[in-house]
Every structure is written in structure tokens, then in C-alpha cells.
Motif scaffolding. Structure first.
Motif, mmCIF file in Angstrom:
data_model
loop_
_atom_site.group_PDB
_atom_site.id
_atom_site.type_symbol
_atom_site.label_atom_id
_atom_site.label_comp_id
_atom_site.label_asym_id
_atom_site.label_seq_id
_atom_site.Cartn_x
_atom_site.Cartn_y
_atom_site.Cartn_z
ATOM 1 N N TRP A 116 0.635 12.996 -1.715
ATOM 2 C CA TRP A 116 -0.022 11.871 -1.933
ATOM 3 C C TRP A 116 -1.550 11.890 -1.695
ATOM 4 O O TRP A 116 -2.326 11.166 -1.138
ATOM 5 C CB TRP A 116 0.518 10.703 -1.254
ATOM 6 C CG TRP A 116 2.072 10.703 -1.463
ATOM 7 C CD1 TRP A 116 2.939 10.519 -0.452
ATOM 8 C CD2 TRP A 116 2.846 10.446 -2.620
ATOM 9 N NE1 TRP A 116 4.321 10.422 -1.013
ATOM 10 C CE2 TRP A 116 4.175 10.436 -2.326
ATOM 11 C CE3 TRP A 116 2.378 10.470 -3.928
ATOM 12 C CZ2 TRP A 116 5.066 10.369 -3.572
ATOM 13 C CZ3 TRP A 116 3.255 10.278 -4.975
ATOM 14 C CH2 TRP A 116 4.573 10.299 -4.669
ATOM 15 N N GLN A 123 1.476 2.961 -1.321
ATOM 16 C CA GLN A 123 2.354 2.468 -2.147
ATOM 17 C C GLN A 123 3.140 3.654 -2.749
ATOM 18 O O GLN A 123 4.492 3.518 -2.582
ATOM 19 C CB GLN A 123 1.684 1.757 -3.206
ATOM 20 C CG GLN A 123 1.079 0.612 -3.000
ATOM 21 C CD GLN A 123 -0.638 0.802 -2.470
ATOM 22 O OE1 GLN A 123 -1.021 1.981 -2.130
ATOM 23 N NE2 GLN A 123 -1.327 0.012 -2.721
ATOM 24 N N ARG A 124 2.731 4.723 -2.935
ATOM 25 C CA ARG A 124 3.538 5.737 -3.519
ATOM 26 C C ARG A 124 4.359 6.527 -2.482
ATOM 27 O O ARG A 124 5.634 6.970 -3.186
ATOM 28 C CB ARG A 124 2.652 6.823 -4.083
ATOM 29 C CG ARG A 124 1.584 6.490 -5.022
ATOM 30 C CD ARG A 124 2.531 6.100 -6.168
ATOM 31 N NE ARG A 124 1.459 5.823 -7.550
ATOM 32 C CZ ARG A 124 1.985 5.109 -8.693
ATOM 33 N NH1 ARG A 124 3.216 5.084 -9.148
ATOM 34 N NH2 ARG A 124 1.232 4.829 -9.523
ATOM 35 N N ALA A 128 8.584 6.135 -3.279
ATOM 36 C CA ALA A 128 9.433 7.375 -3.635
ATOM 37 C C ALA A 128 10.211 7.661 -2.329
ATOM 38 O O ALA A 128 11.307 8.368 -2.480
ATOM 39 C CB ALA A 128 8.381 8.435 -3.284
ATOM 40 N N ALA A 203 -1.099 10.397 -6.020
ATOM 41 C CA ALA A 203 -0.728 8.984 -5.843
ATOM 42 C C ALA A 203 -1.634 8.295 -6.665
ATOM 43 O O ALA A 203 -2.762 7.819 -6.357
ATOM 44 C CB ALA A 203 -0.785 8.702 -4.343
ATOM 45 N N ILE A 206 -1.905 2.088 -9.065
ATOM 46 C CA ILE A 206 -0.843 1.498 -9.672
ATOM 47 C C ILE A 206 -1.163 0.687 -10.668
ATOM 48 O O ILE A 206 -2.030 -0.074 -10.658
ATOM 49 C CB ILE A 206 -0.172 0.269 -8.513
ATOM 50 C CG1 ILE A 206 0.055 1.000 -7.145
ATOM 51 C CG2 ILE A 206 0.857 -0.436 -9.120
ATOM 52 C CD1 ILE A 206 1.443 1.977 -7.154
ATOM 53 N N GLU A 210 3.835 -0.906 -14.204
ATOM 54 C CA GLU A 210 4.777 -0.166 -13.248
ATOM 55 C C GLU A 210 5.458 -1.657 -12.226
ATOM 56 O O GLU A 210 6.326 -1.414 -11.637
ATOM 57 C CB GLU A 210 4.086 0.557 -12.165
ATOM 58 C CG GLU A 210 3.681 1.798 -12.711
ATOM 59 C CD GLU A 210 2.918 2.715 -11.917
ATOM 60 O OE1 GLU A 210 3.789 3.494 -11.142
ATOM 61 O OE2 GLU A 210 1.808 2.892 -11.704
#
Length: 311
Positions: A116, A123-124, A128, A203, A206, A210
Motif C-alpha cells: 500500500w 482505506q485500501r 482488501a 493504494a 479513492i 468506487e
């Protein structure tokens, strides 16, 4: 002897690090932050959290758009800093800026590098389904989060933790680790190890596309998606209330029992079928309203079993 430090950061995540560095007795000679941006209904320019905090501490703040001009680079070098501390600044820094501080430039990164790298590691990681992340202190180089790691602490991610909660925990830990790193740098005892060649992931920031919840995915994936976007920017679904389409942001949800076509309400308690399994919404937020428990929302808005949400 205290270090002369240039601090570079922008969002809330960076503020505890700035406070910790200043409280530890280091001299913060200047703070760099992203320029004020238009925000709100009136689109008035709003200073970043770091700029507001630095001004409250009486520290000079500089807000260049970038470092492409020789003037901005020269002004940075003229500070004669020992160290630059960079925490979610929001710009890729050119080599002349990274190399200007006498002892180097160091970054607080909220992931277990090399996993990341990039803009949205918190967030990622949750989206995940990662169960562990970290805070790393990294000596910066020109690549995107590719520099050697000097200090790090692993942090477990409980199944119920949201991105907002993890953000706050990593920010506090990052502040403590940076103070520790600066003491080691001052003493000439910092040891930075190259990142592994394998296991790197990116990463990405966003995107708006999404944020809509895809109920055709497995329930665990849907829950991770919700957790990873809570409280901001928020994962959402759309329903019609009083003849008007409205987005409902889901802040927390848990796994639930039941089967039906994906996106279908299984009962009257906001239990929603997914591609496999189901989720039950616990907390949500209507547009322009405060967050609320799903039970409170349902007292004023009846959503009957069998209603199908768009996937």
C-alpha cells in the motif's frame, strides 16, 4: 542540540505529528501545507488542518502550489533545515527539495511497506480485508514511497474497525515513532533498511465511482468496502423516499443470515442480501443529516422486506 525541522503536511492525520515534534523540543522553522481550497456551499477558501494548527503554534506557514519554480526551491533550501518531516503533504517532492535538508527527508507512512504505497493506504488495507497494517518511518527518495524503512510498528486491524478509527490510531502512533526517529537521527543512530523487492501494492486515491455499494459481491467484501470508506467518503446505496431518490451512506454493517437476490431486503431491519451471504446495516447517514442508528432511521422510514436495491 535540537534539530531544525521543516514540517510538510496537510490533513488531520498530520496534525498529531506536528504537535509531537514541537512538544519534543525540536525547532520547527517552517511548515509547508497545501494552499487553502474552496469548500462548503459558499465555496470560501479554507485553510488546511495543518496550516491552522501551525498558525496557532506561531510557526511560519508556506503554501506553494508546487516546487517547479526555482524561487520556491531556493526559499526551501534557504531554511537550512537539518531534517524535513513529511506527513501526507499531497505533493511528490523533487530531488532538490528532498536533498536540501542536511540529514535528509523522512516520511510517516500509514502502511506496512511495501504494501500500500500511495495516497490511500488506510482505506485500501481495510477494503482488501487486511488484518494487519503498520506505521513506517521512511527515508524519502524520488520514487513513490519506495525509500528505506527506518522504524516501524505493526498494528492489528480488528474485523469491526473502520477507516476513521484506524486513521486516528495510526496518526497517534506515527507521531510517537517520528519523535523516536528524530532522536535517533540527532544521535546519528538511525538505521534504514531497503524495502523488500516483492509484495508492493499501490493504494490509489479513492474514486467517486468506487463509493457505491455493489451488493452482487460477497457479504465479507461488502462489509470491508463499507468499513474502508467509513466515515469518509462513505459507501452508499440509493432508495426512493417520498417519491425522491436518495443516497444512504452506510457507516457500519455486520454479517447477517438469509438469502435472496443480491440487493434485496430480506427483512424489515435493513438486512440486505449480497452475492453470497447478507449484511445488516447498523449505522447510516442520510444526505444533510447526522449519523444515526439504523433502527432510528427505520422508525421514520418503512422499508419492507422484498424491496430491491440497485446493485
Amino acid at each position: 542540540m535540537p534539530l531544525n525541522i521543516v514540517f510538510m503536511g496537510t490533513p488531520d492525520f498530520s496534525v498529531p505529528v506536528l504537535d509531537a515534534i514541537a512538544s519534543a523540543g525540536n525547532r520547527v522553522v517552517a511548515v509547508y501545507s497545501q494552499p487553502p481550497r474552496p469548500a462548503g456551499r459558499g465555496m470560501a477558501e479554507v485553510k488546511s488542518p495543518v496550516q491552522r494548527r501551525a498558525e496557532a503554534l506561531g510557526i511560519e506557514v508556506r503554501t506553494p502550489v508546487n516546487f517547479k519554480s526555482d524561487g520556491d526551491r531556493e526559499a526551501f533550501a534557504a531554511l537550512n533545515a537539518d531534517v524535513a518531516v513529511v506527513v501526507a503533504y499531497g505533493l511528490l517532492l523533487p530531488k532538490p527539495v528532498l536533498d536540501a535538508p542536511r540529514l535528509g527527508s523522512f516520511n510517516v507512512h500509514a502502511s506496512k511497506l511495501p504494501r500500500w504505497r500511495g495516497a490511500a493506504p488506510i482505506q485500501r488495507a481495510i477494503m482488501a480485508g487486511d488484518t494487519v497494517t503498520a506505521v513506517n518511518i521512511m527515508r524519502m527518495e524520488q520514487g513513490l514511497d519506495t525509500g528505506p524503512v527506518c522504524l516501524g510498528r505493526d498494528v492489528p486491524i480488528p474485523r469491526s474497525m473502520t477507516a476513521g478509527e484506524l486513521h486516528d490510531e495510526l496518526s497517534k502512533l506515527g507521531a510517537a515513532l517520528m519523535v523516536e526517529a528524530l532522536a535517533k537521527i540527532e544521535a546519528g543512530e538511525i538505521d534504514c533498511v531497503p524495502q523488500p523487492a516483492e509484495g508492493a501494492t499501490y493504494a490509489a486515491k479513492i474514486g467517486k465511482s468506487e463509493t457505491r455499494i455493489d451488493f452482487s459481491r460477497p457479504a465479507d467484501d461488502v462489509i470491508n468496502h463499507i468499513r474502508g470508506l467509513s466515515p469518509y467518503p462513505g459507501a452508499w446505496f440509493e432508495i426512493t423516499i417520498g417519491g425522491k431518490a436518495e443516497r444512504i451512506r452506510v457507516l457500519t454493517a455486520t454479517a447477517a443470515e438469509g438469502t435472496a437476490e443480491a440487493g434485496t431486503l430480506i427483512d424489515d431491519n435493513l438486512t440486505i442480501a449480497c452475492g453470497t451471504g447478507a449484511i445488516r446495516v447498523e449505522r447510516l447517514q442520510r444526505a444533510g443529516k447526522q449519523p444515526m442508528a439504523a433502527a432510528d432511521f427505520l422508525r421514520g422510514t418503512r422499508l419492507a422486506a422484498g424491496l430491491r436495491l440497485a446493485c
